[in-house]
Design a protein around this motif. Structure first.
Motif, mmCIF file in Angstrom:
data_model
loop_
_atom_site.group_PDB
_atom_site.id
_atom_site.type_symbol
_atom_site.label_atom_id
_atom_site.label_comp_id
_atom_site.label_asym_id
_atom_site.label_seq_id
_atom_site.Cartn_x
_atom_site.Cartn_y
_atom_site.Cartn_z
ATOM 1 N N MET A 1 -6.356 -3.651 22.139
ATOM 2 C CA MET A 1 -6.017 -2.407 22.803
ATOM 3 C C MET A 1 -5.436 -2.670 24.189
ATOM 4 S SD MET A 1 -8.300 0.896 23.411
ATOM 5 C CE MET A 1 -7.402 2.244 24.075
ATOM 6 N N CYS A 2 -6.085 -3.484 24.992
ATOM 7 C CA CYS A 2 -5.618 -3.807 26.341
ATOM 8 C C CYS A 2 -5.874 -5.284 26.575
ATOM 9 C CB CYS A 2 -6.383 -2.972 27.359
ATOM 10 S SG CYS A 2 -6.070 -3.400 29.060
ATOM 11 N N GLU A 3 -4.885 -5.971 27.052
ATOM 12 C CA GLU A 3 -5.072 -7.401 27.304
ATOM 13 C C GLU A 3 -4.446 -7.776 28.634
ATOM 14 O OE1 GLU A 3 -4.668 -10.486 24.233
ATOM 15 O OE2 GLU A 3 -4.005 -8.826 22.984
ATOM 16 N N ASN A 4 -5.008 -8.745 29.289
ATOM 17 C CA ASN A 4 -4.348 -9.413 30.387
ATOM 18 C C ASN A 4 -4.653 -10.898 30.238
ATOM 19 O OD1 ASN A 4 -6.842 -9.943 31.623
ATOM 20 N ND2 ASN A 4 -6.735 -8.109 32.883
ATOM 21 N N LEU A 5 -4.384 -11.660 31.255
ATOM 22 C CA LEU A 5 -4.535 -13.102 31.121
ATOM 23 C C LEU A 5 -5.972 -13.548 30.870
ATOM 24 C CD1 LEU A 5 -2.077 -14.307 33.890
ATOM 25 C CD2 LEU A 5 -1.732 -14.274 31.414
ATOM 26 N N TRP A 6 -6.946 -12.773 31.283
ATOM 27 C CA TRP A 6 -8.316 -13.245 31.189
ATOM 28 C C TRP A 6 -9.243 -12.349 30.388
ATOM 29 C CZ3 TRP A 6 -12.148 -10.316 33.610
ATOM 30 C CH2 TRP A 6 -11.686 -9.325 34.459
ATOM 31 N N MET A 7 -8.827 -11.155 30.022
ATOM 32 C CA MET A 7 -9.721 -10.215 29.378
ATOM 33 C C MET A 7 -9.001 -9.399 28.319
ATOM 34 S SD MET A 7 -11.834 -7.108 31.185
ATOM 35 C CE MET A 7 -10.315 -6.319 31.689
ATOM 36 N N GLN A 8 -9.745 -9.032 27.292
ATOM 37 C CA GLN A 8 -9.245 -8.152 26.239
ATOM 38 C C GLN A 8 -10.217 -6.981 26.123
ATOM 39 O OE1 GLN A 8 -9.727 -9.603 22.258
ATOM 40 N NE2 GLN A 8 -8.217 -8.195 21.434
ATOM 41 N N ILE A 9 -9.674 -5.803 25.904
ATOM 42 C CA ILE A 9 -10.510 -4.637 25.604
ATOM 43 C C ILE A 9 -10.188 -4.235 24.180
ATOM 44 C CG2 ILE A 9 -11.059 -2.246 26.164
ATOM 45 C CD1 ILE A 9 -10.376 -2.918 29.075
ATOM 46 N N ARG A 10 -11.244 -4.148 23.363
ATOM 47 C CA ARG A 10 -11.061 -3.858 21.943
ATOM 48 C C ARG A 10 -12.190 -2.955 21.456
ATOM 49 N NH1 ARG A 10 -15.150 -6.500 19.564
ATOM 50 N NH2 ARG A 10 -15.770 -8.581 20.274
ATOM 51 N N ASP A 11 -12.006 -2.445 20.242
ATOM 52 C CA ASP A 11 -13.071 -1.669 19.611
ATOM 53 C C ASP A 11 -14.256 -2.580 19.320
ATOM 54 O OD1 ASP A 11 -12.111 1.169 18.971
ATOM 55 O OD2 ASP A 11 -10.418 -0.049 18.308
ATOM 56 N N ALA A 12 -15.447 -2.054 19.569
ATOM 57 C CA ALA A 12 -16.658 -2.803 19.266
ATOM 58 C C ALA A 12 -16.845 -2.897 17.760
ATOM 59 C CB ALA A 12 -17.869 -2.121 19.895
ATOM 60 N N ILE A 13 -17.508 -3.957 17.324
ATOM 61 C CA ILE A 13 -17.852 -4.163 15.914
ATOM 62 C C ILE A 13 -19.358 -4.409 15.833
ATOM 63 C CG2 ILE A 13 -15.569 -5.012 15.223
ATOM 64 C CD1 ILE A 13 -16.631 -7.874 15.534
ATOM 65 N N LEU A 67 -15.874 0.787 22.994
ATOM 66 C CA LEU A 67 -14.979 -0.296 23.378
ATOM 67 C C LEU A 67 -15.763 -1.353 24.141
ATOM 68 C CD1 LEU A 67 -11.934 1.789 24.718
ATOM 69 C CD2 LEU A 67 -12.353 0.978 22.391
ATOM 70 N N VAL A 68 -15.322 -2.591 24.024
ATOM 71 C CA VAL A 68 -15.918 -3.685 24.776
ATOM 72 C C VAL A 68 -14.812 -4.452 25.490
ATOM 73 C CG1 VAL A 68 -18.020 -3.949 23.389
ATOM 74 C CG2 VAL A 68 -15.950 -5.174 22.715
ATOM 75 N N ALA A 69 -15.139 -4.898 26.700
ATOM 76 C CA ALA A 69 -14.265 -5.798 27.447
ATOM 77 C C ALA A 69 -14.799 -7.200 27.201
ATOM 78 C CB ALA A 69 -14.284 -5.456 28.930
ATOM 79 N N VAL A 70 -13.902 -8.096 26.773
ATOM 80 C CA VAL A 70 -14.317 -9.426 26.330
ATOM 81 C C VAL A 70 -13.481 -10.488 27.038
ATOM 82 C CG1 VAL A 70 -14.579 -10.924 24.315
ATOM 83 C CG2 VAL A 70 -14.884 -8.462 24.065
ATOM 84 N N GLU A 71 -14.155 -11.554 27.457
ATOM 85 C CA GLU A 71 -13.488 -12.737 27.994
ATOM 86 C C GLU A 71 -14.112 -13.948 27.317
ATOM 87 O OE1 GLU A 71 -12.495 -14.781 32.277
ATOM 88 O OE2 GLU A 71 -14.424 -13.807 32.041
ATOM 89 N N ASP A 72 -13.295 -14.783 26.709
ATOM 90 C CA ASP A 72 -13.782 -15.975 26.012
ATOM 91 C C ASP A 72 -14.952 -15.657 25.083
ATOM 92 O OD1 ASP A 72 -11.915 -17.626 27.259
ATOM 93 O OD2 ASP A 72 -13.248 -17.956 28.978
ATOM 94 N N GLN A 73 -14.836 -14.578 24.359
ATOM 95 C CA GLN A 73 -15.832 -14.118 23.383
ATOM 96 C C GLN A 73 -17.144 -13.662 24.018
ATOM 97 O OE1 GLN A 73 -16.102 -16.628 19.901
ATOM 98 N NE2 GLN A 73 -13.936 -17.113 19.990
ATOM 99 N N HIS A 74 -17.172 -13.477 25.335
ATOM 100 C CA HIS A 74 -18.353 -12.954 26.019
ATOM 101 C C HIS A 74 -18.079 -11.497 26.394
ATOM 102 C CE1 HIS A 74 -20.202 -16.865 26.285
ATOM 103 N NE2 HIS A 74 -19.079 -17.359 26.802
ATOM 104 N N ILE A 75 -19.007 -10.605 26.059
ATOM 105 C CA ILE A 75 -18.844 -9.198 26.392
ATOM 106 C C ILE A 75 -19.167 -9.003 27.869
ATOM 107 C CG2 ILE A 75 -19.717 -6.866 25.975
ATOM 108 C CD1 ILE A 75 -19.931 -7.626 23.016
ATOM 109 N N LEU A 76 -18.199 -8.404 28.585
ATOM 110 C CA LEU A 76 -18.332 -8.156 30.018
ATOM 111 C C LEU A 76 -18.709 -6.716 30.325
ATOM 112 C CD1 LEU A 76 -15.075 -9.944 31.241
ATOM 113 C CD2 LEU A 76 -17.396 -10.898 31.104
ATOM 114 N N ALA A 77 -18.326 -5.785 29.435
ATOM 115 C CA ALA A 77 -18.572 -4.369 29.677
ATOM 116 C C ALA A 77 -18.537 -3.612 28.357
ATOM 117 C CB ALA A 77 -17.539 -3.801 30.640
ATOM 118 N N VAL A 78 -19.183 -2.455 28.361
ATOM 119 C CA VAL A 78 -19.279 -1.601 27.173
ATOM 120 C C VAL A 78 -18.999 -0.168 27.597
ATOM 121 C CG1 VAL A 78 -20.780 -0.765 25.323
ATOM 122 C CG2 VAL A 78 -21.070 -3.094 26.197
ATOM 123 N N GLY A 79 -18.150 0.511 26.845
ATOM 124 C CA GLY A 79 -17.861 1.911 27.121
ATOM 125 C C GLY A 79 -17.729 2.696 25.835
#
Length: 167
Positions: A1-13, A67-79
């Motif tokens: 859904m949203c990506e930058n160089l260090w983080m991805q925001i995607r639907d939670a599973i 949605l979850v914000a993820v960096e290197d497969q680690h969840i950083l935030a939840v919304g």
């Protein structure tokens, strides 16, 4: 859904459950002291629905996006946001605070609301997050309301830009 160089925001599973619940619980316990004031009863009430079972149910709801914000497969935030445009969750790991993660997740939640046809987002802010939401264009739209916390929640709203004609 949203990506930058260090983080991805995607639907939670469902496989995100344990890590996402840990972020929710740590964020509340460690970052929301202005709200729970380290009162064990208040904190226990607030954390009581942040369970694996409830998280999986939130992910499965057809009228809700988690949605979850993820960096290197680690969840950083939840919304989360409902199809009606109500933000229900927006919590960041204490390890990722003040790094732009919350703002990026908020933008993704707002984008999801607009994609569902909403022209505004609504939420009830904690005391801890109140300045954050005000600085992101939200305005208070009613008297404070009670909640899990010893302080009141602040109903807020924000008009969303139209996605019509945007690619």
């Amino acid at each position: 859904m949203c990506e930058n160089l260090w983080m991805q925001i995607r639907d939670a599973i469902p496989e995100d459950t344990a890590a996402a619940c840990a972020v929710l619980r740590r964020s509340i316990a460690e970052l929301c002291e202005a709200d729970h004031r380290n009162d064990p009863y208040t904190l226990a009430r607030w954390l009581s629905n942040k369970t694996h079972e409830n998280f999986r149910a939130w992910v499965a709801q057809t009228d809700n996006s988690v949605l979850v914000a993820v960096e290197d497969q680690h969840i950083l935030a939840v919304g989360s946001i409902t199809d009606a445009g109500t933000i229900g969750l927006n919590y960041v790991s204490p390890d990722a605070r003040f790094q732009g993660v919350s703002r990026a997740l908020l933008r993704a939640l707002e984008t999801r609301a607009a994609e569902k046809g909403n022209n505004r987002c609504n939420l009830t802010s904690t005391e801890t997050a109140r300045r954050f939401y005000l600085s992101n264009g939200y305005v208070e739209n009613g008297p404070p309301v009670g909640g899990f916390t010893t302080t009141s929640g602040y109903p807020m709203t924000k008009a969303l830009p139209s996605l019509i004609g945007k690619t």
